[in-house]
Design a protein around this motif. Structure first.
Motif, PDB file in Angstrom:
ATOM      1  N   ARG A  55       0.838  -1.199  -0.256  1.00  0.00           N
ATOM      2  CA  ARG A  55      -0.053   0.371   0.055  1.00  0.00           C
ATOM      3  C   ARG A  55       0.709   1.199  -0.161  1.00  0.00           C
ATOM      4  O   ARG A  55       0.607   1.978  -0.642  1.00  0.00           O
ATOM      5  CB  ARG A  55      -0.921  -0.332   1.300  1.00  0.00           C
ATOM      6  N   ALA A  59       0.807   3.631  -2.952  1.00  0.00           N
ATOM      7  CA  ALA A  59      -0.117   5.213  -2.341  1.00  0.00           C
ATOM      8  C   ALA A  59       0.911   5.973  -3.352  1.00  0.00           C
ATOM      9  O   ALA A  59       0.808   7.411  -3.919  1.00  0.00           O
ATOM     10  CB  ALA A  59       0.647   5.191  -1.014  1.00  0.00           C
ATOM     11  N   ASP A  62      -0.629   7.546  -6.808  1.00  0.00           N
ATOM     12  CA  ASP A  62      -1.411   9.234  -6.824  1.00  0.00           C
ATOM     13  C   ASP A  62      -0.720   9.653  -7.487  1.00  0.00           C
ATOM     14  O   ASP A  62      -1.444  10.350  -8.395  1.00  0.00           O
ATOM     15  CB  ASP A  62      -1.671   8.582  -5.039  1.00  0.00           C
ATOM     16  N   GLY A 120      -3.659  -1.977  -6.404  1.00  0.00           N
ATOM     17  CA  GLY A 120      -3.610  -0.769  -6.111  1.00  0.00           C
ATOM     18  C   GLY A 120      -2.401   0.161  -7.174  1.00  0.00           C
ATOM     19  O   GLY A 120      -3.585   1.119  -7.803  1.00  0.00           O
ATOM     20  N   TYR A 123      -5.878   1.010  -9.912  1.00  0.00           N
ATOM     21  CA  TYR A 123      -6.322   1.462  -8.500  1.00  0.00           C
ATOM     22  C   TYR A 123      -6.645   2.270  -8.874  1.00  0.00           C
ATOM     23  O   TYR A 123      -7.392   3.400  -8.871  1.00  0.00           O
ATOM     24  CB  TYR A 123      -6.677   0.882  -7.116  1.00  0.00           C
ATOM     25  N   SER A 124      -4.975   3.115  -8.826  1.00  0.00           N
ATOM     26  CA  SER A 124      -4.672   4.628  -8.222  1.00  0.00           C
ATOM     27  C   SER A 124      -5.079   5.416 -10.087  1.00  0.00           C
ATOM     28  O   SER A 124      -5.500   6.783 -10.324  1.00  0.00           O
ATOM     29  CB  SER A 124      -3.513   5.135  -8.508  1.00  0.00           C
ATOM     30  N   SER A 368      -6.065  11.274  -2.255  1.00  0.00           N
ATOM     31  CA  SER A 368      -5.572   9.900  -2.553  1.00  0.00           C
ATOM     32  C   SER A 368      -4.764   9.400  -1.874  1.00  0.00           C
ATOM     33  O   SER A 368      -4.848   8.385  -1.512  1.00  0.00           O
ATOM     34  CB  SER A 368      -6.627   9.669  -4.303  1.00  0.00           C
ATOM     35  N   LYS A 372      -4.679   6.370   0.399  1.00  0.00           N
ATOM     36  CA  LYS A 372      -4.151   5.216   0.849  1.00  0.00           C
ATOM     37  C   LYS A 372      -2.655   4.493   0.988  1.00  0.00           C
ATOM     38  O   LYS A 372      -3.462   3.358   1.862  1.00  0.00           O
ATOM     39  CB  LYS A 372      -2.972   4.951  -1.255  1.00  0.00           C
TER      40      LYS A 372
END
Length: 451
Positions: A55, A59, A62, A120, A123-124, A368, A372
């Motif tokens: 994560r 992150a 993002d 992940g 998804y961003s 975000s 995240k």
């Protein structure tokens, strides 16, 4: 008074983007830890490390995605093309995440790291545009609140389908084999999600652009962050909320299976989130009267009451009392859950007004990013708490320390989060200014003035 700019076909299509996102996101949030520990056979300590590392790594995708959006200048706009480009890949990687190759313990962990990290990152790429496109759909602050509420209404459709339908669908498609059941369930959700993202792409429009609309260099977009206190508050709020939400949702199955010994109630408990649709539907009208900030504070205050009642019920093993508390918290969540997205649109305008730079991609992505990282920290904390509590996967009887760890994740953590949310929102002052700011920016755009 500013006019409405978005018709209902476009509103519904925008909402479907978050239905699609949540068909996959909620599977990750609610079931992935259980899937890893009790279905795929990865230890809780390994899962705790996995959640934290992956994560935090993804992150950082993002802000990179936000910068990419600000630099995008396609014939479809800045945010919209990513629904076309990434919708199908997102669905396929989600299916891979719930695939269970028999490759030994080390191989399973490596496979989980690869697929979960990829998921992940993508998804961003697909979720940040859902937020960053909102300030481009309309310049009307109240209409943004309405669109954010519609987005959350449709997000709830995805949440409800996953929370209520997953276990029955797993049972039906798996024929008693949970590994097969989870995989084919994810295939079903992924196909539906991919179609919904395409519907969003073909029907939404980006109609609000800066007077100087061109690819934005990173060093310029940073100017929209400097001195943007409302944005910073949303960043902190998103981090805390997602940390705690992840801790709670990932332990729902554990709490009702082991603490209350009523696993047959899990689907019903999950369905309680539908109650928040009532207050979610009226939240635009409430925020119009008392402001977005005060709507969030009101929701958080009611949540504290609900969680206190549920905690009392958990200590007394009173299911009616727990249900009463959870119903109250669901109603409270409906009041505040769409406000954050509308506030992000407002801080984009505030950043443009203060700095002359409209960096909707970076500002949306940075918030975000906080959420995240919160998901990673929350996932690691929840799994780590179970490990410290000596939770034994699949054991019919768990130790008191394991039960206490589950209770902390499920009830104590969200109660604390609600209190922190109130404190943060007390410092948010943008509601008083945003109407004047948005009208001034709209006038500048209509006159072709570059700040």
């Amino acid at each position: 008074m500013m006019t409405k700019q978005v018709g209902w076909r476009e509103r519904i299509s925008y909402g479907l983007s978050d239905t699609a996102s949540n068909l996959i996101f909620q599977m990750i949030t609610i079931y992935l830890m259980f899937f890893y520990t009790d279905v795929y056979g990865i230890s809780t300590s390994a899962v705790a490390t996995l959640f934290l590392v992956t994560r935090i790594l993804d992150a950082f995708a993002d802000p990179m995605m936000g910068i990419l959006i600000d630099k995008t200048n396609s014939k479809w706009g800045k945010s919209r093309p990513y629904f076309l480009w990434l919708g199908i890949p997102f669905a396929v990687i989600a299916m891979m995440t719930f695939f269970t190759p028999d490759i030994g313990n080390i191989g399973k962990i490596v496979y989980a790291y690869i697929t979960y990290t990829l998921l992940g990152i993508v998804y961003s790429g697909i979720n940040i545009p859902i937020t960053s496109i909102l300030p481009s759909m309309t310049s009307n602050p109240q209409e943004r609140t309405e669109l954010a509420s519609i987005r959350m209404l449709f997000a709830f459709v995805g949440m409800i389908i996953v929370s209520v339908g997953t276990l029955p669908i797993v049972k039906a498609l798996g024929g008693g084999n949970q590994q097969h059941g989870f995989f084919f369930t994810m295939v079903l959700f992924g196909v539906i999600g991919g179609i919904f993202f395409l519907i969003t792409f073909f029907n939404v429009k980006e109609r609000v652009v800066s007077a100087n609309d061109k690819p934005l260099p990173f060093r310029e977009s940073i100017k929209a962050i400097k001195g943007n206190v409302p944005w910073f508050l949303l960043l902190i709020s998103g981090f805390i909320q997602m940390t705690i939400m992840t801790m709670q949702t990932q332990t729902t199955v554990y709490f009702w299976t082991y603490n209350m010994k009523r696993p047959e109630l899990i689907a019903a408990i999950m369905s309680l989130s539908m109650i928040s649709l009532i207050t979610l539907a009226i939240s635009p009208f409430v925020s119009k009267r008392i402001g977005k900030r005060n709507t969030m504070i009101t929701g958080s205050s009611i949540m504290i009451v609900g969680y206190a009642i549920a905690l009392t019920g958990s200590y007394n093993q009173s299911i009616p009392l727990i249900l009463t508390g959870m119903i109250i918290t669901s109603l409270a969540q409906g009041l505040s859950m769409s406000m954050g997205f509308a506030m992000i649109a407002d801080v984009v305008d505030y950043g443009e007004w203060k700095s002359g730079v409209r960096a909707q991609g970076l500002l949306s992505a940075a918030v975000s990013f906080g959420a995240k990282v919160g998901m990673g920290v929350g996932g690691a904390l929840s799994a780590g708490m179970l490990s410290l509590g000596n939770y034994v996967p699949g054991a019919a009887q768990q130790s008191q320390s394991a039960l206490a760890a589950i209770q902390v994740n499920y009830l104590w953590a969200p109660l604390l989060s609600a209190g922190l949310g109130i404190i943060i929102m007390l410092f948010y002052k943008l509601d008083r200014q945003i109407g004047t700011i948005s009208e001034g920016l709209e006038t500048q755009r209509n006159n072709g003035i570059s700040m």
